[in-house]
Design an enzyme around this catalytic site. Structure first.
Site, PDB file in Angstrom:
ATOM      1  N   CYS A   1      42.888  46.387  37.605  1.00  0.00           N
ATOM      2  CA  CYS A   1      41.977  47.461  37.220  1.00  0.00           C
ATOM      3  C   CYS A   1      40.542  46.993  37.002  1.00  0.00           C
ATOM      4  CB  CYS A   1      42.502  48.165  35.975  1.00  0.00           C
ATOM      5  SG  CYS A   1      42.987  47.046  34.641  1.00  0.00           S
TER       6      CYS A   1
ATOM      7  N   HIS B   1      37.118  51.294  32.226  1.00  0.00           N
ATOM      8  CA  HIS B   1      36.615  49.920  32.092  1.00  0.00           C
ATOM      9  C   HIS B   1      35.126  49.896  32.443  1.00  0.00           C
ATOM     10  CE1 HIS B   1      40.570  48.681  31.377  1.00  0.00           C
ATOM     11  NE2 HIS B   1      40.842  47.985  32.454  1.00  0.00           N
TER      12      HIS B   1
END
Length: 343
Positions: A149, A241
Site C-alpha cells: 500500500c 497513506h
C-alpha cells in the site's frame, strides 16, 4: 461475465474486495473462501462486516467455502487473494497449479523473478512474465501481484516524473492504522502517538518501487537503478497513506514542469481505473487523508506541496491504502488480465 472468487474473503481487505466487485460490469462474484472455522457458514455469520457501506444482500447469504482448489467450481476464471502472506505462500501455489489465475494482494513472492508485480498504469507489459512463470514452474494458471500500500501510493507519481531521469528518491510515510489490519495496532499504542517503524515496510518500498519502474527483457525485470530510501511511520488516521517524497533527477525540472507531468500521467481504459490518475492540489495544505483519500473513488493518487529543493523536487502524495493500495489494485490487475487475454 467472468466468474471470480475471493480467497480470504472475511478479513478487512476481503471486505473491500466484496465492496468493489458487487455490481462490477465485467466480474460476477461467485465464490468466497475463508478459514476452516468459517467454512459452511453464511458470509453474514462468518464475517464481522466493517466496511463503510451495507453488506450486499446477494453476498450475505452466500456460503463460505474452504480455501482449497477442490472447493472452487470449474467455471471460475479468476481468483482474488487477500490471504495472510504466511498462508498465501503455500495456498496460492495450490490454486495456480490447479489452473487458476490468481490476482493477489498478499506480500509473498512480490520480488520473485518470474512473478509480475504490476500497476496497470505504470508497467502493464510486465504481465508478459507469466510466460516465463509458466515455463519455469510448469503451471497452467498464473500468479500476479500488486505492490504494497505504501509503494503503490508513491510509484505512479514517480512514473510520471521518469521523463526527467530519476536518480535518487527519499520518502517518509505517514501510514494509516487500517494498513495493519483491524487488530494490527492497539489503541493504547497509536492514540496520541506515532510509531516510527513498520516492520518490513521500508524494504518493501525500496525494492518494489525499483521493480515496478524497471524494464522487462529476456523474461526478467531489470530493476530501475535509482537509489530509493524509505522511512515508514504509523499515525492515528484510519485510512489514507500520506507520503513526503524527495526526488533528485538527471535533469532540472521546475515545479511547473513537474505539476504538468503529474496532470498528464497516463490513464488506462479499465472499469476500476481513475481518470485522471493523479489529481494535483495547488493548496499547500493538501492532500489530507480525511479530505482527499477518496479522490477517484479511492483509486486516484493525490499530489500537492510541489517545491524545488537544492537537489531536486519534493512533493506530498496520498492514496487510499485499502482501496487503491490493496483490494482495488488487485481488481484493476484482474481487469488488465482479462483485457490482455490471460484468462
Amino acid at each position: 461475465m467472468i466468474q471470480v472468487g475471493i480467497l480470504g474473503a472475511t478479513g478487512a481487505v476481503g471486505q473491500r474486495f466484496i465492496q468493489l466487485l458487487t455490481d462490477h460490469p465485467e466480474f460476477e462474484l461467485r465464490v468466497l473462501t475463508a478459514s476452516e472455522a468459517s467454512a459452511g457458514e453464511s458470509y453474514r455469520a462468518a464475517a464481522k462486516w466493517r466496511v463503510d457501506s451495507p453488506i450486499p444482500e446477494r453476498v450475505a447469504d452466500q456460503t463460505v467455502r474452504r480455501t482449497e482448489p477442490d472447493a472452487i467450481p470449474d467455471d471460475v476464471d479468476l481468483l482474488f487473494s487477500s490471504l495472510p502472506s504466511d498462508v498465501a505462500s503455500e495456498v496460492e501455489h495450490d490454486f495456480v497449479e490447479a489452473g487458476y489465475v490468481v490476482s493477489s494482494n498478499s506480500s509473498n513472492e512480490r520480488r520473485a523473478t518470474d512473478v509480475p508485480l504490476v500497476i496497470p498504469e505504470v508497467n502493464p507489459e510486465h504481465l508478459d512474465l507469466i510466460e516465463a512463470q509458466r515455463a519455469n514452474r510448469g503451471w497452467d494458471g498464473a500468479l500476479i501481484k500488486n505492490p504494497n500500500c505504501s509503494t503503490i501510493t508513491m510509484v505512479p507519481a514517480l512514473a510520471a516524473l521518469e521523463q526527467f531521469g530519476i536518480e535518487r528518491v527519499h520518502v517518509a510515510t505517514l501510514q494509516a492504522v487500517s494498513g495493519a489490519g483491524y487488530s494490527g495496532v492497539s489503541s493504547m499504542d497509536i492514540i496520541d502517538n506515532a510509531i516510527p517503524h513498520i516492520g518490513g515496510e521500508e524494504e518493501k518500498m525500496e525494492a518494489e518501487s525499483r521493480k515496478l519502474l524497471g524494464e522487462l527483457g529476456d523474461g526478467e525485470v531489470q530493476y530501475h537503478d535509482a537509489a530509493v530510501t524509505a522511512s515508514c511511520n504509523r499515525i492515528p488516521t484510519i485510512d489514507g497513506h500520506l507520503e513526503n517524497v524527495f526526488v533528485e533527477f538527471a535533469e532540472d525540472p521546475d515545479t511547473e514542469a513537474v505539476a504538468a507531468a503529474f496532470e498528464d500521467a497516463e490513464t488506462i481504459d479499465l472499469p476500476t481505473a481513475p481518470d485522471p490518475l493523479i489529481t494535483v492540489f495547488e493548496d499547500p495544505e493538501r492532500p489530507q487523508p480525511r479530505l482527499d483519500r477518496m479522490v477517484g473513488d479511492g483509486m486516484g493518487i493525490a499530489v500537492g506541496g510541489i517545491q524545488e529543493t537544492e537537489t531536486g523536487i519534493k512533493f506530498n502524495v496520498l492514496a487510499h491504502n485499502t482501496i487503491r493500495g490493496a483490494a482495488g489494485a488487485s481488481v484493476l490487475n484482474g481487469e488488465l488480465l482479462a483485457e490482455d487475454g490471460w484468462l
